[in-house]
Design a protein around this motif. Sequence first.
Motif, short mmCIF file in Angstrom:
data_model
loop_
_atom_site.label_atom_id
_atom_site.label_comp_id
_atom_site.label_asym_id
_atom_site.label_seq_id
_atom_site.Cartn_x
_atom_site.Cartn_y
_atom_site.Cartn_z
N UNK A 36 0.83 -1.20 0.00
CA UNK A 36 0.00 0.00 0.00
C UNK A 36 0.87 1.26 0.00
N UNK A 37 1.88 1.29 0.84
CA UNK A 37 2.67 2.52 0.99
C UNK A 37 3.70 2.72 -0.11
N UNK A 38 4.02 1.64 -0.87
CA UNK A 38 5.11 1.75 -1.84
C UNK A 38 4.64 1.63 -3.28
N UNK A 39 3.64 0.80 -3.55
CA UNK A 39 3.33 0.45 -4.94
C UNK A 39 1.93 0.84 -5.40
N UNK A 40 0.98 1.06 -4.52
CA UNK A 40 -0.38 1.33 -4.97
C UNK A 40 -0.46 2.70 -5.63
N UNK A 41 -1.02 2.76 -6.83
CA UNK A 41 -1.23 4.02 -7.54
C UNK A 41 -2.46 4.73 -6.96
N UNK A 42 -2.30 6.05 -6.66
CA UNK A 42 -3.38 6.77 -6.00
C UNK A 42 -4.60 6.95 -6.85
N UNK A 43 -4.47 6.84 -8.17
CA UNK A 43 -5.63 7.05 -9.06
C UNK A 43 -6.23 5.72 -9.51
N UNK A 44 -5.40 4.80 -9.93
CA UNK A 44 -5.94 3.50 -10.37
C UNK A 44 -6.22 2.55 -9.21
N UNK A 45 -5.62 2.83 -8.04
CA UNK A 45 -5.77 2.00 -6.84
C UNK A 45 -5.25 0.59 -7.05
N UNK A 46 -4.25 0.45 -7.94
CA UNK A 46 -3.71 -0.87 -8.25
C UNK A 46 -2.21 -0.89 -8.06
N UNK A 47 -1.65 -2.10 -7.88
CA UNK A 47 -0.21 -2.28 -7.73
C UNK A 47 0.17 -3.60 -8.38
N UNK A 48 1.45 -3.68 -8.92
CA UNK A 48 1.89 -4.89 -9.61
C UNK A 48 3.30 -5.31 -9.18
N UNK A 49 3.63 -5.30 -7.90
CA UNK A 49 4.98 -5.74 -7.51
C UNK A 49 5.10 -7.26 -7.65
N UNK A 50 6.27 -7.72 -8.09
CA UNK A 50 6.50 -9.16 -8.21
C UNK A 50 6.83 -9.75 -6.84
N UNK A 51 6.75 -11.08 -6.76
CA UNK A 51 7.11 -11.75 -5.51
C UNK A 51 8.58 -11.44 -5.15
N UNK A 52 9.42 -11.40 -6.16
CA UNK A 52 10.83 -11.17 -5.90
C UNK A 52 11.07 -9.75 -5.35
N UNK A 53 10.33 -8.79 -5.88
CA UNK A 53 10.46 -7.41 -5.38
C UNK A 53 10.02 -7.31 -3.93
N UNK A 54 8.89 -7.95 -3.61
CA UNK A 54 8.41 -7.92 -2.22
C UNK A 54 9.38 -8.64 -1.29
N UNK A 55 9.94 -9.77 -1.79
CA UNK A 55 10.87 -10.54 -0.96
C UNK A 55 12.12 -9.74 -0.65
N UNK A 56 12.66 -9.03 -1.64
CA UNK A 56 13.86 -8.25 -1.40
C UNK A 56 13.61 -7.08 -0.45
N UNK A 57 12.41 -6.53 -0.49
CA UNK A 57 12.08 -5.37 0.36
C UNK A 57 11.76 -5.78 1.79
N UNK A 58 11.08 -6.88 1.97
CA UNK A 58 10.64 -7.29 3.31
C UNK A 58 11.55 -8.32 3.96
N UNK A 59 12.45 -8.93 3.18
CA UNK A 59 13.34 -9.93 3.74
C UNK A 59 12.67 -11.26 4.00
N UNK A 60 11.58 -11.54 3.34
CA UNK A 60 10.86 -12.80 3.53
C UNK A 60 11.01 -13.67 2.28
N UNK A 61 10.75 -14.95 2.46
CA UNK A 61 10.86 -15.89 1.33
C UNK A 61 9.64 -15.76 0.43
#
Length: 253
Positions: A36-61
């Motif tokens: 929500x805080x990093x990828x959601x577009x304020x107008x379209x209300x959508x986000x398309x982060x990949x699993x790999x992008x989320x994993x690198x940012x959060x440190x989770x598998x």
Amino acid sequence: MSVSRPFREVKLQWLQQLSCDKQLSDSARSIALYIITTHVNGHTEKAWPSYQTIAEATGKSVKTIQRAIRELELKGWFEIKRGNGVGHNTEYRPSAASILRASNAREKTDKIVPLHPREGGQNRPVRRSDMSSEGGQICPPNLEKEKIYKFNAREGAPPRKEARRAIPLVFLDERKAKQISLWRAWLHRYGLPSLEAVRARTMRGGRFGYDLPGYWPPDDGDVATLDWIAFFQRCGGSGSTKAFETIELLEAS
């Protein structure tokens, strides 16, 4: 119940409700906050982060992320459209139900009161003064009121007298004939009264002598000369014209 607002207007309420959801796991909550805080577009209300992008940012598998995404979908926080992985990432969008809940929370916290009565706001008293709305009324200055009548002790006090420096006197025994003669010559030189005329003769310890500013008269140009001339003038009167001419001459030099 209020109408659902755009997500950008209720984003803060949405995040507050998400952080207080005790049924969510910590992984699901942190991943939702990241999306929500990093990828959601304020107008379209959508986000398309990949699993790999989320994993690198959060440190989770990646498997932990997949489980958290399913949890968020089942708990009604996100509407998810999964991609095929070839140039089409999974689409994340806050669910309509969660946006509606956030809109209701926003409605309760909004307490804006219109200022104009015709718009349902509060009434205000009728203006009773003739003051202009463009900076107040214009009136001539009242000089009498601007005067300060506070008592000032200095204003009524008498004029201060000129301060005179005190000159410490020393006792010169009359047996010091040489020093006394030098003093007599010095007084005569500046046209001042004699030692007897200035009442300098006195007696201390059973001996006669003179109370003088010093044991020896000052030399020419000494800074004490003017003070000692003024001292003898006060003791013996105004003195002669020659004494005043000497003072003016010393001050000029």
